[in-house]
Design a protein around this motif. Structure first.
Motif, short mmCIF file in Angstrom:
data_model
loop_
_atom_site.label_atom_id
_atom_site.label_comp_id
_atom_site.label_asym_id
_atom_site.label_seq_id
_atom_site.Cartn_x
_atom_site.Cartn_y
_atom_site.Cartn_z
N ASP A 139 1.00 -1.19 -0.18
CA ASP A 139 0.00 -0.31 -0.04
C ASP A 139 1.28 0.84 -0.35
O ASP A 139 1.71 1.21 -0.06
N THR A 140 0.21 2.33 -0.45
CA THR A 140 0.91 4.04 -0.51
C THR A 140 0.13 4.48 0.26
O THR A 140 -1.43 5.22 -0.10
N ALA A 141 1.15 5.40 1.52
CA ALA A 141 -0.20 6.50 2.38
C ALA A 141 0.38 8.11 1.76
O ALA A 141 1.60 7.94 1.93
N LEU A 142 -0.31 8.65 2.39
CA LEU A 142 0.38 10.06 1.64
C LEU A 142 0.05 10.72 2.78
O LEU A 142 -1.08 10.54 3.66
N GLN A 143 1.31 11.27 3.89
CA GLN A 143 1.44 11.88 5.35
C GLN A 143 1.40 13.19 4.92
O GLN A 143 1.84 13.70 4.71
N HIS A 144 0.56 13.80 5.92
CA HIS A 144 0.98 15.18 5.93
C HIS A 144 0.88 15.66 6.99
O HIS A 144 0.09 15.44 7.83
N PRO A 145 2.70 15.99 8.17
CA PRO A 145 2.77 16.65 9.68
C PRO A 145 1.57 17.62 10.05
O PRO A 145 0.96 16.85 11.50
N SER A 146 0.95 18.38 9.04
CA SER A 146 1.24 19.17 10.16
C SER A 146 -0.55 19.59 9.23
O SER A 146 -0.92 20.44 9.33
N GLY A 147 -1.24 18.91 8.90
CA GLY A 147 -2.91 18.43 8.52
C GLY A 147 -2.65 18.63 6.95
O GLY A 147 -1.12 18.17 6.16
N ARG A 148 -3.82 18.34 6.37
CA ARG A 148 -3.67 17.67 4.53
C ARG A 148 -3.06 19.66 3.78
O ARG A 148 -3.97 20.21 3.82
N ILE A 149 -2.25 19.55 4.01
CA ILE A 149 -1.05 20.86 3.23
C ILE A 149 0.20 20.10 2.27
O ILE A 149 0.87 20.94 2.01
N ALA A 150 -0.06 19.85 1.24
CA ALA A 150 0.71 19.36 -0.42
C ALA A 150 0.81 20.71 -0.44
O ALA A 150 -0.01 22.00 -0.16
N PRO A 151 1.58 20.27 -1.37
CA PRO A 151 2.27 21.60 -2.02
C PRO A 151 1.36 22.93 -2.35
O PRO A 151 0.00 22.09 -2.72
N THR A 152 0.90 24.30 -1.76
CA THR A 152 -0.53 24.79 -1.80
C THR A 152 -0.36 25.78 -2.87
O THR A 152 0.77 26.51 -2.83
N ALA A 153 -1.53 26.43 -3.33
CA ALA A 153 -1.75 28.06 -3.99
C ALA A 153 -1.26 28.76 -4.41
O ALA A 153 -0.99 29.29 -4.50
N SER A 154 -0.08 28.11 -4.94
CA SER A 154 0.87 29.35 -5.38
C SER A 154 1.19 29.16 -7.56
O SER A 154 0.49 27.49 -7.78
N PRO A 155 0.69 30.13 -7.99
CA PRO A 155 1.35 29.98 -9.27
C PRO A 155 1.68 28.63 -9.82
O PRO A 155 1.13 28.12 -10.79
N ALA A 156 3.07 28.24 -9.73
CA ALA A 156 4.31 27.50 -9.96
C ALA A 156 4.16 26.08 -8.41
O ALA A 156 5.19 25.37 -9.11
N VAL A 157 3.09 25.90 -7.66
CA VAL A 157 3.07 25.17 -6.88
C VAL A 157 1.92 24.10 -7.35
O VAL A 157 0.98 24.83 -7.45
N ALA A 158 2.01 22.75 -7.17
CA ALA A 158 0.74 22.16 -6.81
C ALA A 158 -0.72 22.02 -6.29
O ALA A 158 0.32 22.34 -4.67
N PRO A 159 -1.71 22.72 -5.99
CA PRO A 159 -2.19 22.71 -4.99
C PRO A 159 -2.94 21.62 -3.45
O PRO A 159 -2.92 22.44 -2.42
#
Length: 250
Positions: free
Chosen positions: A217-237
């Motif tokens: 299995d594969t799991a995505l983990q966000h240490p301080s909440g679901r805060i994957a790269p976010t809302a700037s034009p050059a970064v994945a939301p």
């Protein structure tokens, strides 16, 4: 400039879709001005495949949210690949703890025809069934305080720089990670940089598929909440695409 015609089309489509789904659903449209609502929504979209890949290339500018009386929600988005129709994704409840999502297969979203009546059939026959199962599992985990098994599982953890670190990693998983661009550092941790979010999304998608074939299995983990790269034009939301046995960890 905001495209009012597309906005009206999205809102109208979502209204009809909500009225045609099983049970009772309501629809709410969020225009670009609803930045906080859209940021929260993007953070909770429960997808590591088609919709996540779209968001990695096109930060969320508007959306319609379908809500059911039990708290279930679906997000309807524009497609950005020059095809007709829309995308729809499950939305994770914000009230559940991070641990509740572990070891649960993502109820990945689907592409919808531009006919909302046919779209409702697609959702009812596919996404909704998978979403209801995932929701039930997550709520059960939260209620029971279940600590899922870590066996046969690779955890991908978001780093402050937008990269991903993978652990624990056995020999088979290590081979898959290395083949998809993860680089082993001096501490033995496999890392994937986030300089190119589209490349990163595709790498994670392929990694998830290949690990699934091996029964890992594969799991995505966000240490301080679901805060994957976010809302700037050059970064994945949000989280990049990863098909197969990926799990959502807030």
């Amino acid at each position: 400039m905001h495209d009012h015609e597309n906005s009206e089309r999205l809102a109208s489509y979502a209204d009809v879709l909500a009225s045609e789904l099983p049970d009772s659903w309501t629809s709410a449209y969020h225009p670009p001005e609803h930045k906080d609502n859209l940021a929260d929504l993007a953070d909770r979209i429960w997808d590591l495949d088609l919709v996540a890949e779209s968001l990695a290339q096109n930060p969320l500018q508007q959306a319609a949210v379908l809500s059911r009386s039990d708290g279930a929600q679906l997000a309807v988005l524009h497609r950005h690949d020059e095809r007709d129709g829309f995308l729809i994704a499950a939305v994770a409840p914000r009230e559940l703890p991070d641990e509740a999502y572990r070891d649960i297969r993502e109820p990945n979203g689907i592409a919808l025809t531009d006919d909302p009546f046919l779209g409702a059939e697609q959702v009812a026959d596919d996404l909704l069934a998978r979403y209801d199962i995932a929701l039930a599992q997550a709520r059960h985990n939260a209620a029971q305080g279940v600590q899922p098994s870590q066996a046969n599982r690779v955890v991908l953890t978001w780093q402050p720089d937008g990269g991903l670190a993978a652990s624990p990693v056995g020999e088979k998983a290590a081979s898959v990670l290395a083949a998809n661009g993860f680089v082993r550092d001096s501490a033995g941790i496999y890392r994937l940089n986030g300089d190119d979010t589209l490349t990163q999304a595709r790498a994670v998608q392929k990694t998830g598929q290949q690990l699934d074939v091996l029964g890992i299995d594969t799991a995505l983990q966000h240490p301080s909440g679901r805060i994957a790269p976010t809302a700037s034009p050059a970064v994945a939301p949000r989280a990049p695409a990863a098909h197969a046995s990926a799990t959502r960890t807030r």
